[in-house]
Design an enzyme around this catalytic site. Structure first.
Site, PDB file in Angstrom:
ATOM      1  N   GLY A 112       0.939  -1.082   0.412  1.00 20.48           N
ATOM      2  CA  GLY A 112      -0.028   0.252   0.083  1.00 20.48           C
ATOM      3  C   GLY A 112       0.885   1.119   0.114  1.00 20.48           C
ATOM      4  O   GLY A 112       2.200   1.100   0.314  1.00 20.48           O
ATOM      5  N   CYS A 113       0.067   2.774  -0.494  1.00 21.90           N
ATOM      6  CA  CYS A 113       0.933   3.717  -0.547  1.00 21.90           C
ATOM      7  C   CYS A 113       1.062   4.338   0.802  1.00 21.90           C
ATOM      8  O   CYS A 113       2.317   4.699   0.997  1.00 21.90           O
ATOM      9  CB  CYS A 113       0.650   5.143  -1.127  1.00 21.90           C
ATOM     10  N   TYR A 114       0.520   4.289   2.104  1.00 20.33           N
ATOM     11  CA  TYR A 114       1.591   4.512   3.123  1.00 20.33           C
ATOM     12  C   TYR A 114       2.278   3.313   4.341  1.00 20.33           C
ATOM     13  O   TYR A 114       2.919   4.380   4.324  1.00 20.33           O
ATOM     14  CB  TYR A 114      -0.344   4.321   4.003  1.00 20.33           C
TER      15      TYR A 114
END
Length: 335
Positions: free
Chosen positions: A146-148
């Site tokens: 995921g990006c986070y």
């Protein structure tokens, strides 16, 4: 040339994959699919005159026959349905951009839903190249982070040996609105986002467990992780601040430089990072500073690229035996 396809091409990460793959010297787009038929330049008019490929109704068997590798840009739960069927034919590799293969079974079912493909979950490789490059090269299934988690884990990794694990890490993260996806939501309407900033799912966001699991595995002991995401009025981009307590004195910039000295997509900065310097690229920019035994680590990425599509292509490069930087964008949009 390797034949590649995208299932779920009608979303933001799907079109970013198209834009990267059209310029890739070793990948040929041979299959685009979504929930309904059409043409890619009708779904995304910016591709008019550039790409006019047909978008078909997604079918796992068709994808496996026409592709050497498939990117799944699908929501969680739906992705595992396609991944399990595609992998069952034994001829096609998969890079999954959803959450379906990123977590242990226990944490996945805690945060998402009942897992329907436990066999492939057990063998999937978490696709953060700086952490699992060797395993990515030999797997048929990559779980794209995921990006986070990407932005947070890259910030934390160099300092794991020096952090007080009982205190753990506190993560303040801010993302542009494209991170919410293309679906209409009241919280991402212009009038709600413009001239506004707000925290959401504080201390309970499901990416917290993804971050905690990966850094705890890297450290080989549990690390307390507090995570608070914020929505900011940007189209794309992500900024993370990580706070921790040091267990010994270190030269923080030297630690950071040494850890990432051979990594082409991590740039160590001498001042706090800026989103505009990474948007449009696969770079993660990182800065660090300490004071009175405490540390602040500051990182930035493009949430749609390093946090999704360009990282997925890096993983595909590794899986297919190419240089990981092949075809990957490295010029930021900012001026």
């Amino acid at each position: 040339m390797k034949r590649v396809g995208i299932i779920g091409v009608s979303g933001y990460t799907g079109v970013e994959l198209v834009k990267i793959l059209l310029n890739h010297p070793e990948f040929e787009l041979s299959y685009l699919a979504a929930t309904s038929e059409g043409k890619i330049d009708e779904i995304f008019p910016q591709l008019s005159g550039v790409c006019e490929l047909k978008v078909e109704v997604a079918n796992a068997k068709t994808a496996s026959l026409r592709c050497d590798l498939v990117f799944l840009a699908l929501p969680h739960e739906k992705a595992m349905e396609f991944a399990s069927e595609i992998l069952s034919f034994g001829t096609t590799k998969v890079v999954d951009l959803s959450a379906d293969y990123r977590l242990s079974l226990e944490l996945y079912e805690k945060n998402y839903t009942t897992h329907q493909d436990k066999k492939n979950l057990a063998s999937a490789v978490y696709g953060l190249p700086e952490l699992h490059r060797k395993r990515i090269k030999t797997t048929n299934l990559v779980a794209n982070p995921g990006c986070y988690p990407t932005c947070s884990i890259l910030a934390i990794l160099p300092f794991l040996p020096f952090l007080d694990t009982k205190f753990g890490v506190m993560i303040d993260a801010k993302s542009g609105v494209s991170g919410a996806g293309k679906s209409l939501k009241q919280t991402s309407h212009f009038v709600n986002v413009n001239e506004n900033i707000n925290a959401y799912s504080p201390l309970s966001h499901r990416h917290a467990d993804e971050i905690k699991e990966q850094i705890s595995l890297a450290k080989k002991e549990p690390i307390s992780t507090l995570f608070v995401p914020h929505l900011v009025p940007l189209t794309r981009g992500m900024l993370v601040s990580v706070f921790g307590v040091l267990n010994e004195k270190i030269d923080e910039l030297e630690v950071l430089r040494e850890f990432y000295k051979d990594e082409k997509f991590v740039r160590v900065r001498n001042e706090p990072v800026q989103v505009k310097n990474v948007v449009g690229t696969n770079f993660c920019d990182i800065f660090v500073k300490k004071l009175d035994g405490k540390i602040w680590i500051n990182s930035a990425i493009d949430n749609l690229l390093r946090g999704a599509s360009s990282q997925a292509v890096v993983n595909a490069n590794l899986m297919c035996g190419f240089d990981e930087g092949l075809g990957i964008p490295n010029l930021a949009y900012g001026i």
